[in-house]
Design a protein around this motif. Sequence first.
Motif, PDB file in Angstrom:
ATOM      1  N   SER A 155      13.355 -16.312  -4.008  1.00  0.00           N
ATOM      2  CA  SER A 155      12.733 -16.507  -5.325  1.00  0.00           C
ATOM      3  C   SER A 155      11.210 -16.562  -5.198  1.00  0.00           C
ATOM      4  O   SER A 155      10.489 -15.981  -6.015  1.00  0.00           O
ATOM      5  N   ILE A 156      10.720 -17.250  -4.171  1.00  0.00           N
ATOM      6  CA  ILE A 156       9.273 -17.312  -3.940  1.00  0.00           C
ATOM      7  C   ILE A 156       8.718 -15.923  -3.629  1.00  0.00           C
ATOM      8  O   ILE A 156       7.660 -15.521  -4.117  1.00  0.00           O
ATOM      9  N   SER A 157       9.451 -15.186  -2.795  1.00  0.00           N
ATOM     10  CA  SER A 157       9.028 -13.825  -2.450  1.00  0.00           C
ATOM     11  C   SER A 157       8.931 -12.951  -3.698  1.00  0.00           C
ATOM     12  O   SER A 157       7.978 -12.176  -3.862  1.00  0.00           O
ATOM     13  N   LEU A 158       9.907 -13.083  -4.593  1.00  0.00           N
ATOM     14  CA  LEU A 158       9.907 -12.299  -5.831  1.00  0.00           C
ATOM     15  C   LEU A 158       8.675 -12.604  -6.679  1.00  0.00           C
ATOM     16  O   LEU A 158       8.013 -11.692  -7.191  1.00  0.00           O
ATOM     17  N   LEU A 159       8.337 -13.884  -6.798  1.00  0.00           N
ATOM     18  CA  LEU A 159       7.145 -14.266  -7.561  1.00  0.00           C
ATOM     19  C   LEU A 159       5.876 -13.702  -6.925  1.00  0.00           C
ATOM     20  O   LEU A 159       4.959 -13.250  -7.614  1.00  0.00           O
ATOM     21  N   GLY A 160       5.813 -13.723  -5.587  1.00  0.00           N
ATOM     22  CA  GLY A 160       4.647 -13.184  -4.891  1.00  0.00           C
ATOM     23  C   GLY A 160       4.480 -11.690  -5.108  1.00  0.00           C
ATOM     24  O   GLY A 160       3.363 -11.201  -5.346  1.00  0.00           O
ATOM     25  N   ILE A 161       5.596 -10.935  -5.042  1.00  0.00           N
ATOM     26  CA  ILE A 161       5.523  -9.486  -5.254  1.00  0.00           C
ATOM     27  C   ILE A 161       5.100  -9.176  -6.683  1.00  0.00           C
ATOM     28  O   ILE A 161       4.318  -8.240  -6.933  1.00  0.00           O
ATOM     29  N   ILE A 162       5.591  -9.957  -7.635  1.00  0.00           N
ATOM     30  CA  ILE A 162       5.180  -9.772  -9.032  1.00  0.00           C
ATOM     31  C   ILE A 162       3.677  -9.993  -9.179  1.00  0.00           C
ATOM     32  O   ILE A 162       2.977  -9.229  -9.870  1.00  0.00           O
ATOM     33  N   GLY A 188      -0.765 -14.043  -4.039  1.00  0.00           N
ATOM     34  CA  GLY A 188       0.397 -13.156  -4.036  1.00  0.00           C
ATOM     35  C   GLY A 188       0.867 -12.829  -2.631  1.00  0.00           C
ATOM     36  O   GLY A 188       2.073 -12.862  -2.339  1.00  0.00           O
ATOM     37  N   LEU A 189      -0.081 -12.530  -1.728  1.00  0.00           N
ATOM     38  CA  LEU A 189       0.274 -12.217  -0.339  1.00  0.00           C
ATOM     39  C   LEU A 189       0.921 -13.414   0.346  1.00  0.00           C
ATOM     40  O   LEU A 189       1.888 -13.263   1.101  1.00  0.00           O
ATOM     41  N   ALA A 190       0.380 -14.615   0.085  1.00  0.00           N
ATOM     42  CA  ALA A 190       0.930 -15.818   0.715  1.00  0.00           C
ATOM     43  C   ALA A 190       2.369 -16.069   0.255  1.00  0.00           C
ATOM     44  O   ALA A 190       3.269 -16.312   1.081  1.00  0.00           O
ATOM     45  N   MET A 191       2.601 -16.003  -1.048  1.00  0.00           N
ATOM     46  CA  MET A 191       3.947 -16.242  -1.571  1.00  0.00           C
ATOM     47  C   MET A 191       4.932 -15.178  -1.088  1.00  0.00           C
ATOM     48  O   MET A 191       6.056 -15.499  -0.670  1.00  0.00           O
ATOM     49  N   ALA A 192       4.510 -13.911  -1.129  1.00  0.00           N
ATOM     50  CA  ALA A 192       5.393 -12.832  -0.683  1.00  0.00           C
ATOM     51  C   ALA A 192       5.677 -12.927   0.812  1.00  0.00           C
ATOM     52  O   ALA A 192       6.811 -12.698   1.252  1.00  0.00           O
ATOM     53  N   SER A 193       4.654 -13.294   1.599  1.00  0.00           N
ATOM     54  CA  SER A 193       4.829 -13.407   3.048  1.00  0.00           C
ATOM     55  C   SER A 193       5.735 -14.569   3.411  1.00  0.00           C
ATOM     56  O   SER A 193       6.688 -14.423   4.191  1.00  0.00           O
ATOM     57  N   PHE A 194       5.450 -15.744   2.854  1.00  0.00           N
ATOM     58  CA  PHE A 194       6.252 -16.915   3.176  1.00  0.00           C
ATOM     59  C   PHE A 194       7.686 -16.752   2.671  1.00  0.00           C
ATOM     60  O   PHE A 194       8.646 -17.162   3.334  1.00  0.00           O
ATOM     61  N   GLY A 195       7.838 -16.158   1.485  1.00  0.00           N
ATOM     62  CA  GLY A 195       9.180 -15.946   0.949  1.00  0.00           C
ATOM     63  C   GLY A 195       9.989 -14.995   1.807  1.00  0.00           C
ATOM     64  O   GLY A 195      11.160 -15.252   2.115  1.00  0.00           O
ATOM     65  N   LEU A 196       9.363 -13.888   2.228  1.00  0.00           N
ATOM     66  CA  LEU A 196      10.050 -12.942   3.103  1.00  0.00           C
ATOM     67  C   LEU A 196      10.397 -13.601   4.427  1.00  0.00           C
ATOM     68  O   LEU A 196      11.488 -13.407   4.966  1.00  0.00           O
ATOM     69  N   GLY A 197       9.475 -14.405   4.950  1.00  0.00           N
ATOM     70  CA  GLY A 197       9.732 -15.097   6.209  1.00  0.00           C
ATOM     71  C   GLY A 197      10.895 -16.063   6.118  1.00  0.00           C
ATOM     72  O   GLY A 197      11.686 -16.208   7.060  1.00  0.00           O
ATOM     73  N   CYS A 228       9.616  -2.660  -5.289  1.00  0.00           N
ATOM     74  CA  CYS A 228       9.732  -3.781  -4.347  1.00  0.00           C
ATOM     75  C   CYS A 228      10.269  -5.027  -5.048  1.00  0.00           C
ATOM     76  O   CYS A 228      11.137  -5.731  -4.523  1.00  0.00           O
ATOM     77  N   ALA A 229       9.741  -5.297  -6.241  1.00  0.00           N
ATOM     78  CA  ALA A 229      10.190  -6.472  -6.998  1.00  0.00           C
ATOM     79  C   ALA A 229      11.653  -6.326  -7.404  1.00  0.00           C
ATOM     80  O   ALA A 229      12.441  -7.291  -7.313  1.00  0.00           O
ATOM     81  N   ILE A 230      12.052  -5.129  -7.828  1.00  0.00           N
ATOM     82  CA  ILE A 230      13.430  -4.904  -8.271  1.00  0.00           C
ATOM     83  C   ILE A 230      14.416  -5.051  -7.113  1.00  0.00           C
ATOM     84  O   ILE A 230      15.466  -5.694  -7.251  1.00  0.00           O
ATOM     85  N   THR A 231      14.091  -4.471  -5.942  1.00  0.00           N
ATOM     86  CA  THR A 231      14.997  -4.567  -4.797  1.00  0.00           C
ATOM     87  C   THR A 231      15.097  -5.996  -4.289  1.00  0.00           C
ATOM     88  O   THR A 231      16.166  -6.431  -3.852  1.00  0.00           O
ATOM     89  N   ASN A 232      13.995  -6.750  -4.352  1.00  0.00           N
ATOM     90  CA  ASN A 232      14.037  -8.161  -3.982  1.00  0.00           C
ATOM     91  C   ASN A 232      14.989  -8.927  -4.914  1.00  0.00           C
ATOM     92  O   ASN A 232      15.784  -9.766  -4.466  1.00  0.00           O
ATOM     93  N   PHE A 233      14.927  -8.618  -6.210  1.00  0.00           N
ATOM     94  CA  PHE A 233      15.807  -9.260  -7.190  1.00  0.00           C
ATOM     95  C   PHE A 233      17.270  -8.902  -6.924  1.00  0.00           C
ATOM     96  O   PHE A 233      18.160  -9.765  -7.003  1.00  0.00           O
TER      97      PHE A 233
END
Length: 556
Positions: free
Chosen positions: A94-101, A138-147, A205-210
């Motif tokens: 969910s965090i990763s999705l917000l970051g990509i958005i 955005g990079l921080a949220m997407a990075s931490f979420g993916l991690g 990217c956002a759609i596939t994460n969802f």
Amino acid sequence: MEGREAQISSSGTKRGGWITFPFIAGAAAGFTLGGVGWLANLIVFLIQEFNVKSINAAQIYNIANGSTNLFPIIGAIVADSFLGSFAVVAISASISLLGIILITLTVILDPLRPQSCNNGSSLCTPPSNVQYAVLYAGLAMASFGLGGTRFTIATMGANQFDKPKDRKIFFNWYFFTFYFASAVSNTAIVYIEDNVSWRVGFGICAITNFIGLAFLLLGNRFYLHDKPQGSPFTSIVRVIVATIQKWKIELSSNIEDYYYKHDGITETATIPKMSFRFLNRAAFKTEGDVGSDGSIAKPWRICTIQQVEDLKTLIRIFPLWLSGIFLSTPIGVQGSLTILQALTMDRHLGPHFQIPAGSILVVCMISTSVFLAIIDHFLCPMWQKLTRRSPTFLQRIGLGHVLNILSMAISALVEAKRLKIAQAHHLQGQPGAIVPMLALWLFPQLVLVGIGEAFHLGQIALYYQEFPMALRSTSTAMIAMIIGIAYYLSTALIDLVRRVTGWLPNNINNGRLDNVYWLLVVVGVLNFGYYLVCASLYKYQNVEKEEEDSNSETNR
């Protein structure tokens, strides 16, 4: 099974086993497509859309990669201690999705990015503080979420199986899914970002994460959920504190002098192992440590033998883990600088198609995926027929070291050729100039890195089987931690080279990138020597037992 829900839930639904794999694989594929899709092309995005200098863009890329790979250790600790793997993966996705958005908004809304300019121009407007703040958030949220999803979901999947053979098959299929999805991201999504629009690419990217998050949630009724047992690191600290407090106590060889009972469960009474014997003091019973009912009266003065042995396991494997950091650091440097090389080379395949620079690393991923299958289906069986033994994890990892050193040497030779051609055409003083040399020359070094990675991915199975049961989630995340630290070190190494030498100017046609690669060869050789010493001294704890169990299952 302790720490897990029953195999059959109250609703009659069977939990665990291969029924969970489609959901876990679908989730992993979605998270990888979404995460790698923006990360793979980050250097090009920063240069073209945010007017960031090339070497600075490479460093930001390495920091984002480091964050993506460092956060799994935090996610694993939270999973083991408080929430469990499923909750950590769901929250992280969910965090990763917000970051990509948020990253997508930077290309949709003009005020969130600087005005565009010609690549290499000195008149480009740098991003404002607000634009940098939104980008970095955005990079921080997407990075931490993916991690938080990448390795925790691997552990979650392995926990669905009881048999070592099934876990091994799962890991093979998981990494095949991961690398296949990464390859798709590095080609299809990056191509869309370069040739259609950043908006469409980041939107995908956002759609596939969802979609990945949806797969994860849909399979919840089938998963076995490990119940958090409290922080496993607390017991490690307790062992250290108890050992210090009892430092002057003389140890005994009598089993009765050591404490085995924990949370109402009595461990098998065996004599404590002699390795790191000084730690046995933590389990040595003294007056007042244990209550009349056999429970612990002073938690920070007495531990069980099992808790002591768990710490010993970590100490034994730490030197090998350390060698993995210096194995991954050159790969981190090579990955970011190879993209910069590709930007200065002829990337055309035919008159109408040009390879996106951000897609160049897909060669490494494809070679890893292919050789994972070759290793398991051809090389390992062949080795077993010739020697009557399967190749050990340490042997596979060692071969990975050698292949990575060879890759860095080839990188140096190819870069020397590229610089020679640039000098022959007098391109040193021309920002953004394309050297008339095909980017296909970069493929051999990437193929070798990919093959090497296929071999040293044996670290994951090694750590999973060798780590104490309470640290299983942490064990797989340790690989991510290695990669994360390595990316931070690669950023520091690039910065150090820039400060001390003139090898890495923003226009790499004016530099000596080949010397950087030769430096990485030296680092790799020294680290390989260190690894050989560690591997020769290491004694397996659980791997041999796992293999015996697996062989006995096969012979039934």
